[in-house]
Enzyme design. Structure first.
Site, PDB file in Angstrom:
ATOM      1  N   TRP A 130       0.484  -0.840  -0.167  1.00 37.69           N
ATOM      2  CA  TRP A 130      -0.357  -0.149  -0.284  1.00 37.69           C
ATOM      3  C   TRP A 130       0.989   0.953  -0.529  1.00 37.69           C
ATOM      4  O   TRP A 130       1.724   1.377   0.960  1.00 37.69           O
ATOM      5  CB  TRP A 130      -1.110  -0.297   1.278  1.00 37.69           C
ATOM      6  CG  TRP A 130      -1.476   1.091   1.748  1.00 37.69           C
ATOM      7  CD1 TRP A 130      -2.218   1.448   0.670  1.00 37.69           C
ATOM      8  CD2 TRP A 130      -1.806   2.062   2.339  1.00 37.69           C
ATOM      9  NE1 TRP A 130      -3.185   2.721   1.058  1.00 37.69           N
ATOM     10  CE2 TRP A 130      -3.187   3.000   2.054  1.00 37.69           C
ATOM     11  CE3 TRP A 130      -1.839   1.565   4.358  1.00 37.69           C
ATOM     12  CZ2 TRP A 130      -3.399   3.452   3.624  1.00 37.69           C
ATOM     13  CZ3 TRP A 130      -1.747   2.578   5.020  1.00 37.69           C
ATOM     14  CH2 TRP A 130      -3.209   3.782   4.496  1.00 37.69           C
ATOM     15  N   ASP A 211       0.201  -5.544   9.373  1.00 38.73           N
ATOM     16  CA  ASP A 211      -0.957  -4.306   8.882  1.00 38.73           C
ATOM     17  C   ASP A 211      -2.364  -5.380   8.684  1.00 38.73           C
ATOM     18  O   ASP A 211      -2.563  -6.398   7.923  1.00 38.73           O
ATOM     19  CB  ASP A 211      -0.602  -4.289   7.648  1.00 38.73           C
ATOM     20  CG  ASP A 211      -1.422  -2.915   7.335  1.00 38.73           C
ATOM     21  OD1 ASP A 211      -2.838  -2.892   7.811  1.00 38.73           O
ATOM     22  OD2 ASP A 211      -1.307  -1.933   6.811  1.00 38.73           O
ATOM     23  N   LYS A 246     -13.368  -1.763   6.577  1.00 41.60           N
ATOM     24  CA  LYS A 246     -13.956  -2.489   5.937  1.00 41.60           C
ATOM     25  C   LYS A 246     -14.587  -3.565   6.378  1.00 41.60           C
ATOM     26  O   LYS A 246     -16.086  -4.447   5.692  1.00 41.60           O
ATOM     27  CB  LYS A 246     -12.566  -3.455   4.805  1.00 41.60           C
ATOM     28  CG  LYS A 246     -11.708  -1.823   4.734  1.00 41.60           C
ATOM     29  CD  LYS A 246     -11.564  -1.096   3.585  1.00 41.60           C
ATOM     30  CE  LYS A 246     -11.058  -0.913   2.876  1.00 41.60           C
ATOM     31  NZ  LYS A 246     -10.235  -0.412   3.502  1.00 41.60           N
TER      32      LYS A 246
END
Length: 399
Positions: A130, A211, A246
Site C-alpha cells: 500500500w 497490518d 472495511k
C-alpha cells in the site's frame, strides 16, 4: 510565506476519483477507490451498524473525552476478535490496545512509537505494498527498505524470494507484514508459509508489524486472524494495526487500533504508557462514535451474529465476483492469463495489466484503476462485468 510553498501532484488514487467524477462516459467503472460496493454499486451502511446507532441514540448520555487510549469497551471486545476468545496472549495480559483514527492512524502511532523507542531500526516492507506505508514512515523519519513479494514476470506470489530476502534482514529490524488480503496484490500466504516466516523472525529476532486491515474479507474472521495469532503466541513482541473500516463499513468514522504484544504484563504496561503519550501528541483523544458502534455490536449476541452474517455476505460476494471475472474472460481466451484473480483474496487484485493498458482502459472505455493494474474487485458488478471484460480483451489484443 505561502508564495514559496511547492505545489504537489495529486494523490494517485484521489486523482482517479476526480477524473472519474468528471468523465461523461455513461458506462464508466471505478475500480480504483478501496471501498466495498454492493450489486447496485452502493457502499451500504450495514444493518448491524444502523441498529447499533439507533441504540446509541437512546443510551448515550455525554460527549466528554474518552481518553488517549480510547473507549475501554471497544478494546474489551475488539481484542478477543483479533486474538480469539480463549487467547493465551490475553490471558497472560500481554496485549494492549490504543484506539486510533482508522488503520492509517494506527500505523502512524506505530511509526511514532518506533521513532521514539527504536529510531535506528529499518522497517522492511513488501514490494509492492500500500503506497501510504512509505509516506507514513517517511513522515516520521524512519528508514524503510523492501523485500520481494510478487514476481513481476508471472504476476504470482514469489514466496521463495520473499523468504530469501527476510533471511538477509539485519537482526532486530522491523518487518511489515500483511495478515490477509494483501494490498495491493490479493496474494496471501498459507498457514504453512506463515510457519516458515515465523522461523525466520525467530532466528533473526525481527519485530513484526502486522497490518490487519481486512479481517473477515479473505477466508473468514478467524481464518484471517491465523497469522496474527500464530506470531503473537510464538513471539515475545508483536505490533498489530487493526482497522474497522472495511469489515464494519465504517470508512468515514475512522476507527482502528494499534495493538502491542509484549513478553509479559510488565513490559505491556511500559508500552501502554508510551502509546498514551504518542496518541496525546498526535490528536489527544480519538473520535468516539465509531468505537461505540463497534463495541455495541460486539457486546450484543444478536447484533454480533447479524454483523458476522453481513461480513460473510460481503466476502462471499467478492469471491464470487472473482470467479465470474475469470469466467467472463474465457470466451476471449484470457481465462488462464487472469486466473490469478480467482486465487487472490480481499477487495484488491493485482490484475497483471500493464500501465499502458490501464491508461487505454481509462481513455477509451472510462474504466479507472491504479496504473499498477491494481483493481478493486468490489468496484464492478454483474451488470457491467461484460463491458469490463470486453474492454480488457480489447486492450490485450483479444477480440
Amino acid at each position: 510565506m505561502f508564495t514559496q510553498v511547492e505545489l504537489l501532484p495529486a494523490d494517485p488514487i484521489l486523482g482517479l476519483i476526480e477524473a472519474f467524477n468528471q468523465d461523461t462516459n455513461p458506462s464508466k467503472i471505478d475500480l480504483g477507490v478501496g471501498v466495498y460496493r454492493d450489486a447496485l454499486g452502493n457502499t451500504p451502511i450495514l444493518k448491524s451498524v444502523r441498529e447499533a446507532e439507533a441504540l446509541l441514540l437512546t443510551r448515550e448520555t455525554t460527549k466528554k473525552y474518552i481518553g488517549s487510549h480510547g473507549d475501554p469497551l471497544f478494546a474489551k471486545h475488539l481484542l478477543p476478535l483479533v486474538f480469539g476468545a480463549d487467547s493465551s496472549v490475553l490471558e497472560a495480559k500481554r496485549a494492549t490496545l490504543t484506539q486510533a483514527p482508522g488503520g492509517t492512524g494506527a500505523l502512524r502511532l506505530a511509526a511514532d512509537f518506533l521513532k521514539r523507542n527504536s529510531p535506528n531500526k529499518t522497517v522492511w516492507i513488501s514490494n509492492p505494498t500500500w503506497p501510504n506505508h512509505y509516506a507514513i514512515f517517511d513522515s516520521v523519519g524512519i528508514q524503510h527498505k523492501s523485500y520481494a513479494y510478487v514476481d513481476s514476470e508471472t504476476n504470482r506470489l514469489d514466496f521463495p524470494a520473499m523468504l530469501t530476502d527476510l533471511k538477509q534482514i539485519p537482526q532486530g529490524d522491523v518487518v511489515l507484514l500483511h495478515a490477509c488480503c494483501h494490498n495491493p496484490t490479493g496474494f496471501d500466504l498459507s498457514l504453512a508459509q506463515w510457519q516458515e516466516v515465523l522461523a525466520v523472525l525467530q532466528e533473526r529476532e525481527l519485530l513484526p508489524l502486522i497490518d490487519f486491515a481486512y479481517q473477515g474479507f479473505g477466508e473468514g474472521l478467524d481464518k484471517d486472524a491465523a497469522a496474527v495469532r500464530l506470531l503473537s503466541e510464538q513471539l515475545a513482541e508483536v505490533m498489530i494495526t487493526s482497522s474497522c473500516s472495511k469489515n464494519f463499513g465504517l470508512y468515514r468514522e475512522r476507527i482502528g487500533a494499534f495493538i502491542a504484544v509484549a513478553k509479559d504484563a510488565t513490559d505491556m504496561e511500559k508500552v501502554r504508557s508510551q502509546m498514551a503519550s504518542v496518541a496525546r501528541a498526535n490528536y489527544s483523544n480519538p473520535p468516539a462514535h465509531g468505537s461505540a458502534i463497534v463495541a455495541t455490536i460486539l457486546a450484543s449476541s444478536d447484533l454480533d451474529n447479524l454483523w458476522r452474517s453481513e461480513v460473510d455476505e460481503m466476502r462471499n460476494r467478492i469471491n464470487t465476483l472473482r470467479q465470474q471475472f475469470v469466467a467472463a474472460l474465457a470466451p476471449y481466451g484470457l481465462a488462464e492469463k487472469f486466473a490469478c484473480v480467482a486465487e487472490q483474496r480481499g477487495m484488491f487484485s493485482y490484475s497483471g495489466l500493464k500501465p499502458n493498458e490501464v491508461a487505454q482502459l481509462q481513455k477509451d472505455f472510462g474504466i479507472y484503476m491504479v496504473k499498477t493494474g491494481r483493481m478493486n474487485i468490489a468496484g464492478y458488478n454483474e451488470q457491467n462485468l461484460p463491458y469490463l471484460c470486453e474492454a480488457i480483451a480489447s486492450v490485450c489484443g483479444k477480440k
